[in-house]
Write an enzyme that holds these catalytic residues in place. Structure first.
Site, short mmCIF file in Angstrom:
data_model
loop_
_atom_site.label_atom_id
_atom_site.label_comp_id
_atom_site.label_asym_id
_atom_site.label_seq_id
_atom_site.Cartn_x
_atom_site.Cartn_y
_atom_site.Cartn_z
CG HIS A 306 -2.12 1.10 1.06
ND1 HIS A 306 -2.01 2.35 1.19
CD2 HIS A 306 -3.23 0.57 0.63
CE1 HIS A 306 -3.06 2.97 1.07
NE2 HIS A 306 -3.82 1.98 0.85
CG ASP A 363 -8.27 -4.48 -2.44
OD1 ASP A 363 -7.53 -3.26 -2.65
OD2 ASP A 363 -9.29 -4.18 -2.79
C1 SDX Z 1 -6.16 0.02 -2.93
O1 SDX Z 1 -4.44 4.65 -2.33
C2 SDX Z 1 -5.33 4.13 -1.50
O2 SDX Z 1 -5.63 4.54 -0.45
C3 SDX Z 1 -6.00 2.95 -2.39
C4 SDX Z 1 -6.89 1.95 -1.57
C5 SDX Z 1 -8.24 2.56 -1.27
O3 SDX Z 1 -8.88 2.57 -0.38
O4 SDX Z 1 -8.53 3.68 -1.80
O5 SDX Z 1 -6.44 1.66 -0.12
C6 SDX Z 1 -7.15 0.70 -2.27
O6 SDX Z 1 -6.05 0.16 -3.94
C7 SDX Z 1 -5.19 -0.68 -2.10
C8 SDX Z 1 -4.17 -1.37 -3.01
C9 SDX Z 1 -4.49 -2.43 -3.79
N1 SDX Z 1 -3.56 -2.96 -4.89
C10 SDX Z 1 -2.94 -3.98 -4.74
O7 SDX Z 1 -3.06 -4.89 -3.90
C11 SDX Z 1 -2.08 -4.37 -6.19
C12 SDX Z 1 -0.65 -4.99 -5.41
N2 SDX Z 1 -0.05 -3.84 -4.78
C13 SDX Z 1 0.88 -3.05 -5.52
O8 SDX Z 1 0.63 -2.73 -6.82
C14 SDX Z 1 1.48 -1.83 -4.65
O9 SDX Z 1 1.66 -2.07 -3.49
C15 SDX Z 1 0.67 -0.51 -4.66
C16 SDX Z 1 0.11 -0.14 -5.91
C17 SDX Z 1 -0.62 -0.92 -3.78
C18 SDX Z 1 1.49 0.43 -3.95
O10 SDX Z 1 2.47 0.77 -4.95
P1 SDX Z 1 3.51 2.13 -4.40
O11 SDX Z 1 3.33 3.00 -2.97
O12 SDX Z 1 3.85 2.78 -5.68
O13 SDX Z 1 4.88 1.19 -4.05
P2 SDX Z 1 6.02 0.73 -5.24
O14 SDX Z 1 5.07 0.17 -6.22
O15 SDX Z 1 6.88 1.84 -5.66
O16 SDX Z 1 6.47 -0.57 -4.31
C19 SDX Z 1 7.62 -0.34 -3.45
C20 SDX Z 1 8.38 -1.51 -3.61
C21 SDX Z 1 8.64 -1.89 -5.00
O17 SDX Z 1 10.15 -2.68 -5.19
P3 SDX Z 1 11.57 -1.41 -5.31
O18 SDX Z 1 11.17 -1.14 -6.73
O19 SDX Z 1 11.45 -0.63 -4.33
O20 SDX Z 1 12.38 -2.69 -5.54
O21 SDX Z 1 7.63 -2.84 -3.27
C22 SDX Z 1 7.35 -3.65 -4.20
C23 SDX Z 1 7.61 -2.94 -5.69
O22 SDX Z 1 8.17 -3.85 -6.57
N3 SDX Z 1 5.97 -4.13 -4.18
C24 SDX Z 1 5.63 -5.37 -4.38
C25 SDX Z 1 4.15 -5.41 -4.24
N4 SDX Z 1 3.81 -4.11 -3.89
C26 SDX Z 1 5.02 -3.19 -4.08
N5 SDX Z 1 6.13 -6.72 -4.59
C27 SDX Z 1 5.49 -7.50 -4.76
N6 SDX Z 1 4.22 -7.66 -4.78
C28 SDX Z 1 3.34 -6.39 -4.29
N7 SDX Z 1 2.28 -6.36 -4.23
#
Ligand code: SDX
Length: 430
Positions: A306, A363
């Site tokens: 998140h 989720d």
């Molecule tokens: C919702 O914003 C909100 O409040 C949203 C929400 C709401 O109520 O409105 O809470 C609802 O959207 C919840 C999130 C649902 N999405 C998912 O579950 C999809 C999987 N999650 C990711 O796509 C990700 O965690 C996000 C999009 C939720 C957050 O992404 P960020 O904050 O932009 O973080 P990032 O992509 O920069 O990740 C940081 C690191 C990265 O590694 P590095 O590049 O630093 O090496 O963490 C890794 C990412 O690769 N990473 C994951 C991961 N999520 C982040 N690695 C594996 N699996 C994951 N799920």
């Protein structure tokens, strides 16, 4: 405004003093509105450290795993309130007294039906359309129907638009599902609760009596409460930006639905269940965890991570308990829950996930509960959209109520070409 200042030293310029503004909680902000005159902009493509507005609707502390609607902890609201009362709270800023709630409830109930012309719109879609595609279309189409509430500068117009959206979203959503089945639409039943009415419109058929299951009704209402608002997330920011130009409120909510659909946002619940089904067994979890850690593999564990929560998503904690309660009450032994529980255990012990602070988000468990209720995964994000409509509308209203509100218009870091001379195609292709 506080007396604190941030001092910015820019090459060749006198130090710039930027005011620091304190909120009631959370991060204070540096007011950079005058920065443009220095010849510099700030650069923050994903809005990782940018506050777009002042708001008193929802507070999140990502480090502590705190979520409060108008100051009330989500855990208490999920346990003791119901979705319509939470709608009143988010929209008006205070919990209602009995008369206020009864009036609000009556108003919502008397707007649940749709214009029959709008019902005809569904027949233009393929039966196998994704229900979110229908929702973007039919909610946007509401903007063609309510010419009595188009002046967004008129507070009563804003209020009636809010009530219509809260009331009609479950009807529109259930119709999207029925349309995909080829079953007749079920009209709203105003004798039922908000959640009960939605379940009936989803699952009733004209040839049989439908009795609302109180366990499912309570679980559905809790899911609506947990997803109702979440400060400036992608879809809420979309609604604010669309609304800042003075656009029709129904069109603004359609824009929010479009943004919510993405798998990185509201589409994650559907993607999470699809992922659990793809994993299939506990034995295959390590393979998928390895893929999630592999930089060369775009795969991510849906339902984990998140932007704001870096300790735990309090909604996931409530949803986890709801998940166990519903499956126990319905005597369902869902193997996907076994996979989910083992995936959660492994991920929470894995150094990669610990280091990157990736925890199950709202989720992760909602898909299993919705599946237990009998809702297909293609409808999961539609359920999220029903719930989040009150959040979108509350932020839209808060923005328009604020004096001096301006159209949102971000700037950019330009990296393209400059000052080229045009040549006709005959000269260009010599
Ligand atoms: C919702 O914003 C909100 O409040 C949203 C929400 C709401 O109520 O409105 O809470 C609802 O959207 C919840 C999130 C649902 N999405 C998912 O579950 C999809 C999987 N999650 C990711 O796509 C990700 O965690 C996000 C999009 C939720 C957050 O992404 P960020 O904050 O932009 O973080 P990032 O992509 O920069 O990740 C940081 C690191 C990265 O590694 P590095 O590049 O630093 O090496 O963490 C890794 C990412 O690769 N990473 C994951 C991961 N999520 C982040 N690695 C594996 N699996 C994951 N799920």
């Amino acid at each position: 405004m506080s007396d604190l200042k941030a001092i910015l030293h820019l090459p060749g310029q006198e130090p710039i003093e930027l005011p620091i503004i304190k909120g009631t909680a959370g991060h204070d902000v540096i007011d950079i509105r005058t920065l443009g005159k220095t010849g510099y902009f700030t650069y923050d493509p994903g809005f990782l450290a940018t506050a777009s507005c002042r708001s008193s609707i929802t507070f999140i502390d990502g480090e502590a795993g705190i979520l409060e609607y108008r100051g009330y902890p989500i855990e208490q609201l999920a346990e003791k309130s119901d979705y319509l009362e939470v709608c009143y709270l988010l929209l008006n800023g205070e919990l209602p007294n009995k008369k206020q709630f009864d009036d609000f409830h009556h108003t919502v109930l008397t707007h649940t039906m749709l214009h029959e012309q709008l019902v005809k719109l569904y027949s233009g879609f393929r039966r196998d359309s994704h229900p979110m595609a229908l929702m973007v279309g039919v909610v946007g189409a509401l903007s063609a129907f309510y010419h009595d509430s188009l002046d967004i500068n008129n507070e009563s117009h804003r209020e009636i638009a809010a009530y219509r959206l809260i009331s009609k979203m479950p009807t529109l959503a259930a119709m999207s599902y029925k349309y995909s089945l080829g079953q007749p639409f079920i009209y709203p039943d105003n004798s039922l609760s908000y959640a009960g009415n939605f379940l009936k419109m989803m699952f009733a058929v004209p040839c049989e009596e439908y009795i609302v299951n109180p366990v499912l009704e309570r679980a559905m209402d809790k899911i609506f409460i947990l997803h109702a608002d979440h400060e400036q997330n992608a879809s809420t920011s979309t609604v604010r930006l669309a609304g800042s130009s003075g656009a029709n409120p129904f069109a603004c909510i359609a824009a929010g639905i479009a943004s919510l659909w993405g798998p990185a946002h509201g589409g994650a619940n559907e993607a999470c269940l699809d992922m659990l089904e793809e994993i299939g067994t506990v034995e295959r979890i390590p393979e998928f965890v390895a893929r999630a850690k592999d930089k060369d593999d775009p795969f991510r564990l849906m339902g984990f991570g998140h932007r704001v929560y870096k300790s735990h998503d309090p909604r996931a904690t409530v949803m986890r308990k709801t998940c166990h309660d519903v499956l126990k009450d319905l005597n369902i032994n869902d193997p996907l829950l076994d996979v989910a529980m083992e995936l959660e255990r492994i991920a929470l012990e894995d150094p990669y996930f610990i280091e990157k602070k990736l925890y199950p988000n709202v989720d992760f468990y909602s898909g299993i509960v919705l599946r237990a209720i009998g809702i297909p995964s293609s409808m999961f994000t539609v359920i999220f959209a029903i719930s989040r409509t009150i959040g979108w509308i509350s932020h839209w209203k808060e923005m328009l109520d604020q004096p001096g509100q301006k159209i949102g218009r971000p700037r950019q870091l330009y990296t393209g070409k400059r000052n080229l001379d045009f040549q006709c195609v005959t000269d260009r292709c010599k």
